[in-house]
Design an enzyme around this catalytic site. Structure first.
Site, PDB file in Angstrom:
ATOM      1  N   SER A 113      16.056  61.904 -26.926  1.00 21.09           N
ATOM      2  CA  SER A 113      16.047  61.450 -25.542  1.00 21.09           C
ATOM      3  C   SER A 113      17.402  61.542 -24.854  1.00 21.09           C
ATOM      4  O   SER A 113      17.947  62.619 -24.725  1.00 21.09           O
ATOM      5  CB  SER A 113      15.498  60.031 -25.502  1.00 21.09           C
ATOM      6  OG  SER A 113      15.354  59.610 -24.189  1.00 21.09           O
ATOM      7  N   HIS A 114      17.950  60.392 -24.480  1.00 22.23           N
ATOM      8  CA  HIS A 114      19.181  60.383 -23.674  1.00 22.23           C
ATOM      9  C   HIS A 114      20.439  60.596 -24.522  1.00 22.23           C
ATOM     10  O   HIS A 114      21.528  60.661 -23.982  1.00 22.23           O
ATOM     11  CB  HIS A 114      19.286  59.062 -22.925  1.00 22.23           C
ATOM     12  CG  HIS A 114      19.299  57.873 -23.837  1.00 22.23           C
ATOM     13  ND1 HIS A 114      18.160  57.413 -24.465  1.00 22.23           N
ATOM     14  CD2 HIS A 114      20.308  57.088 -24.268  1.00 22.23           C
ATOM     15  CE1 HIS A 114      18.469  56.373 -25.221  1.00 22.23           C
ATOM     16  NE2 HIS A 114      19.771  56.153 -25.127  1.00 22.23           N
ATOM     17  N   ASP A 277      16.163  62.490 -17.918  1.00 17.79           N
ATOM     18  CA  ASP A 277      16.952  62.457 -19.148  1.00 17.79           C
ATOM     19  C   ASP A 277      16.573  63.601 -20.090  1.00 17.79           C
ATOM     20  O   ASP A 277      15.802  64.503 -19.727  1.00 17.79           O
ATOM     21  CB  ASP A 277      16.816  61.098 -19.841  1.00 17.79           C
ATOM     22  CG  ASP A 277      15.444  60.899 -20.464  1.00 17.79           C
ATOM     23  OD1 ASP A 277      14.479  61.513 -19.956  1.00 17.79           O
ATOM     24  OD2 ASP A 277      15.324  60.145 -21.449  1.00 17.79           O
ATOM     25  N   ASP A 279      14.530  64.058 -22.597  1.00 13.78           N
ATOM     26  CA  ASP A 279      13.125  64.357 -22.881  1.00 13.78           C
ATOM     27  C   ASP A 279      12.204  64.129 -21.689  1.00 13.78           C
ATOM     28  O   ASP A 279      10.981  64.138 -21.836  1.00 13.78           O
ATOM     29  CB  ASP A 279      12.643  63.564 -24.097  1.00 13.78           C
ATOM     30  CG  ASP A 279      12.733  62.065 -23.895  1.00 13.78           C
ATOM     31  OD1 ASP A 279      13.581  61.625 -23.104  1.00 13.78           O
ATOM     32  OD2 ASP A 279      11.946  61.329 -24.524  1.00 13.78           O
ATOM     33  N   ASP A 281      11.504  61.561 -19.729  1.00 12.70           N
ATOM     34  CA  ASP A 281      10.701  60.367 -19.472  1.00 12.70           C
ATOM     35  C   ASP A 281      11.405  59.346 -18.567  1.00 12.70           C
ATOM     36  O   ASP A 281      10.810  58.358 -18.176  1.00 12.70           O
ATOM     37  CB  ASP A 281      10.223  59.707 -20.784  1.00 12.70           C
ATOM     38  CG  ASP A 281      11.341  59.330 -21.715  1.00 12.70           C
ATOM     39  OD1 ASP A 281      12.511  59.587 -21.390  1.00 12.70           O
ATOM     40  OD2 ASP A 281      11.037  58.779 -22.801  1.00 12.70           O
ATOM     41  N   ARG A 282      12.667  59.601 -18.241  1.00 10.73           N
ATOM     42  CA  ARG A 282      13.368  58.642 -17.375  1.00 10.73           C
ATOM     43  C   ARG A 282      13.594  59.217 -15.990  1.00 10.73           C
ATOM     44  O   ARG A 282      13.548  60.428 -15.799  1.00 10.73           O
ATOM     45  CB  ARG A 282      14.729  58.297 -17.963  1.00 10.73           C
ATOM     46  CG  ARG A 282      14.646  57.630 -19.297  1.00 10.73           C
ATOM     47  CD  ARG A 282      15.995  57.054 -19.610  1.00 10.73           C
ATOM     48  NE  ARG A 282      16.013  56.504 -20.954  1.00 10.73           N
ATOM     49  CZ  ARG A 282      16.980  55.740 -21.409  1.00 10.73           C
ATOM     50  NH1 ARG A 282      18.002  55.453 -20.623  1.00 10.73           N
ATOM     51  NH2 ARG A 282      16.935  55.281 -22.625  1.00 10.73           N
ATOM     52  N   LYS A 376       6.736  56.561 -20.475  1.00 11.08           N
ATOM     53  CA  LYS A 376       7.374  56.571 -19.171  1.00 11.08           C
ATOM     54  C   LYS A 376       7.488  58.019 -18.724  1.00 11.08           C
ATOM     55  O   LYS A 376       7.406  58.920 -19.553  1.00 11.08           O
ATOM     56  CB  LYS A 376       8.721  55.862 -19.200  1.00 11.08           C
ATOM     57  CG  LYS A 376       9.723  56.316 -20.259  1.00 11.08           C
ATOM     58  CD  LYS A 376      10.905  55.351 -20.271  1.00 11.08           C
ATOM     59  CE  LYS A 376      12.005  55.772 -21.220  1.00 11.08           C
ATOM     60  NZ  LYS A 376      11.720  55.468 -22.624  1.00 11.08           N
TER      61      LYS A 376
HETATM   62  C1  VG1 Z   1      16.945  52.277 -24.708  1.00 14.17           C
HETATM   63  C2  VG1 Z   1      16.497  51.537 -23.466  1.00 14.17           C
HETATM   64  C3  VG1 Z   1      15.014  51.239 -23.534  1.00 14.17           C
HETATM   65  C4  VG1 Z   1      14.240  52.543 -23.744  1.00 14.17           C
HETATM   66  C5  VG1 Z   1      14.773  53.253 -24.963  1.00 14.17           C
HETATM   67  C6  VG1 Z   1      14.131  54.597 -25.183  1.00 14.17           C
HETATM   68  O1  VG1 Z   1      16.735  51.483 -25.850  1.00 14.17           O
HETATM   69  O2  VG1 Z   1      17.248  50.351 -23.306  1.00 14.17           O
HETATM   70  O3  VG1 Z   1      14.626  50.584 -22.357  1.00 14.17           O
HETATM   71  O4  VG1 Z   1      12.866  52.286 -23.899  1.00 14.17           O
HETATM   72  O5  VG1 Z   1      16.179  53.464 -24.838  1.00 14.17           O
HETATM   73  O6  VG1 Z   1      14.267  55.402 -24.058  1.00 14.17           O
HETATM   74  P1  VG1 Z   1      17.898  50.657 -26.585  1.00 14.17           P
HETATM   75  O7  VG1 Z   1      17.277  50.073 -27.804  1.00 14.17           O
HETATM   76  O8  VG1 Z   1      19.005  51.620 -26.843  1.00 14.17           O
HETATM   77  O9  VG1 Z   1      18.334  49.629 -25.579  1.00 14.17           O
HETATM   78  V1  VG1 Z   1      14.393  57.049 -24.245  1.00 14.17           V
HETATM   79  O10 VG1 Z   1      14.385  57.671 -22.744  1.00 14.17           O
HETATM   80  O11 VG1 Z   1      15.624  57.148 -25.282  1.00 14.17           O
HETATM   81  O12 VG1 Z   1      13.022  57.557 -25.144  1.00 14.17           O
HETATM   82 CO    CO Z   2      13.929  59.586 -22.820  1.00 13.56          CO
END
Ligand code: VG1
Ligand code: CO
Length: 543
Positions: A113-114, A277, A279, A281-282, A376
């Site tokens: 993801s991010h 982001d 993947d 989803d954001r 998302k």
């Molecule tokens: C973070 C965000 C959370 C989100 C998760 C996955 O998690 O705070 O809200 O659902 O990333 O998003 P954490 O545990 O680092 O706070 V993504 O776009 O990485 O799939």
């Molecule tokens: Co993501």
């Protein structure tokens, strides 16, 4: 072609976090690391003969090699069919959409993801279940338990297949169907939003900038915004996925998406800006010289949901993660619908969506979505906003300010302290936990504590319980501080401090956010001694 049984032994650290298993590429690509985890997923699922698996990733470094391995292992596990995004590409919401549309039994998403990509960056993998959503905790815990006792994995010795040529290939009994990664998703978006109205907006001269951040959203945004909706060419920037995301950090916030923020701050800025982001989803929504807080975005979409054809019938309920601001709660109460508060991570929304209890969901971390899939969805939020602009014929800033005037403003900020010492971070959390019982009734820096606890959640649908989901310190006026440790990072620990304060008075809605929250920031410092305990005098990222 033969199926081989290879001996292996458990490896440490294969517990999925907030969203799948994420590790440095060097860890994931070490011998048998990926294989052990994938076999543990398959062993947990049991017999998959005759079933369909959806497979794709965000295009980051190691994606293509990992896909070849997963395909050989899926064949050895008995799958009848794999739907594979062309080039190994599928955004997270597109995987969710494809699973649901084609009746697959699940999907594997290869993404961190991010998190940054490239040979020195991160890789990740996540299993989604038949409803299209992330596997719930009891399933990921069973997968983790399996990684601790694994002794062998099964893999076909078939040659690599061509990931880029559309059509069918066979590995053992399994058919691999290379599909257009955008098609099913684009079709779903067309059902939800008024494409004619959005097309008319562009024809009327609306200018937008969508920053794909060299990640997976680019092809989707280009096909839908520029292709189907007629946004001028060049509306999508950084639209080609690169294995290292161009060296950037594909986390759509004002700090990481600086190119977009600069474009939106210019004298001739477009009317609307957005970024997604790694993947897809954001979403970050930006007006001309005006950032929209994700929590506000959720509330605004909820308040205006019926502008979009897919939501004309109204909302059943709203769900937000606990650290997300209460702006959506105010909309829910005005609409007379429930608002659910879940732990962080999309996996907690699945049961509510399946049960028809919630229609829109959101997280403060630039994540918004609905019951159209079980993830998302970044581009979905962008299209929703465009549909809203088409209906309201106002600027982004005017829409947000009008919303605050009606509902009041929930001042909100998140401070991230990244890559801090893990043991120190744990000590900080333990030290605050130790104070919780004594805090209610205490006065701190002009606030009085009403409630202090470690958030636990009992799923109203299936009764499953999640504990230790973040420390909340709630004041008598509703202002609050939340502290939790990230479950997605791969370097040390990341402390997240979330701050929120409600302001009803419209004359007070123009205060800079950090200034408006200064009193609460001081309370957090006093209670958690963040500076001393982390050795940092400022957060790494403030959003
Ligand atoms: C973070 C965000 C959370 C989100 C998760 C996955 O998690 O705070 O809200 O659902 O990333 O998003 P954490 O545990 O680092 O706070 V993504 O776009 O990485 O799939
Ligand atoms: Co993501």
């Amino acid at each position: 072609m033969d199926i081989q049984i290879i001996n292996t032994a458990p490896m440490a650290g294969q517990r999925p976090g907030t969203s799948g298993l994420r590790k440095k590429v060097a860890v994931f690509s070490a011998p048998q690391y990926l294989e052990n985890f994938v076999q543990s997923v398959f062993d947990t699922l049991g017999d998959c003969h005759g079933q369909t698996l959806v497979l794709g990733g965000d295009g980051r470094y190691y994606n293509r090699a990992a896909i070849q391995t997963v395909l050989r292992m899926a064949a050895a596990h008995g799958y009848a069919r794999v739907l594979l995004g062309q080039g190994g590409i599928l955004s997270t919401p597109a995987v969710s959409c494809v699973i649901r549309k084609h009746g697959a039994s699940g999907g594997l998403i290869l993404s961190a993801s991010h998190n940054p990509g490239g040979p020195d960056g991160d890789f990740g993998i996540k299993y989604n279940i038949a409803n299209g959503g992330p596997a719930p905790e009891k399933v990921t815990e069973a997968m983790f338990a399996r990684t601790q006792s694994i002794t062998e994995y099964r893999i076909s010795d078939a040659a690599d297949i061509d990931l880029d040529a559309p059509g069918l290939t066979r590995i053992e009994q399994m058919t691999v169907e290379v599909i257009d990664p955008v098609l099913d998703y684009a079709e779903l978006m067309q059902q939800l939003f008024d494409f004619d109205a959005i097309r008319a907006l562009f024809a009327g001269g609306l200018r937008i900038c969508f920053d794909g951040m060299h990640a997976v959203s680019g092809p989707y945004a280009t096909a839908i915004l520029e292709g189907m909706l007629g946004a001028p060419k060049g509306s999508v920037i950084n639209g080609v996925p690169l294995e290292d995301f161009g060296g950037g950090h594909p986390d759509p916030n004002p700090v990481n998406a600086q190119e977009l923020i600069a474009i939106m701050a210019a004298a001739d800025a477009p009317d609307f800006g957005a970024a997604s982001d790694g993947d897809g989803d954001r979403n970050m929504i930006v007006g001309r010289r005006f950032d929209v807080t994700p929590s506000d975005s959720l509330a605004i979409l909820a308040a205006n949901a019926t502008v979009a054809p897919g939501y004309r019938g109204g909302l059943k309920g709203i769900a937000r993660s606990m650290p997300t601001s209460g702006a959506a709660d105010r909309v829910a109460s005005a609409l007379g619908i429930p608002c659910y508060e879940t732990p962080t991570g999309w996996k907690f929304f699945g049961t509510l969506l399946d049960a028809g209890m919630a229609t829109l969901c959101g997280e403060e971390s630039y994540g918004t979505g609905s019951n159209h899939v079980r993830e998302k969805d970044g581009l979905w939020a962008v299209l929703f906003w465009l549909n809203l602009l088409a209906e309201k014929k106002q600027s982004v800033e005017d829409i947000v300010r009008a919303h605050w005037a009606t509902y009041g403003r929930n001042y909100y900020s998140r401070h991230d302290y990244e890559d801090i010492d893990s043991a120190g971070a744990q000590q900080l959390m333990d030290a605050v936990r130790g104070q919780l019982a004594a805090l209610p009734g205490q006065a701190v820096n002009g606030y009085t504590v009403a409630l202090a606890d470690d958030f636990s959640y009992t799923d109203p649908v299936d009764g499953s319980v999640a504990t230790q989901q973040g420390i909340r310190i709630i004041m008598t006026d509703g202002a609050r501080i939340v502290l939790r440790l990230s479950g997605t990072g791969t370097d040390g620990a990341t402390l997240r401090l979330y701050l929120e304060r409600y302001e009803a008075d419209v004359a007070q809605h123009g205060i800079p956010t950090q200034e408006a929250l200064a009193g609460l920031i001081a309370v957090a410092e006093q209670l958690a001694q963040i500076r001393e305990r982390t050795g940092r005098d400022a957060p790494t990222v403030t959003t």
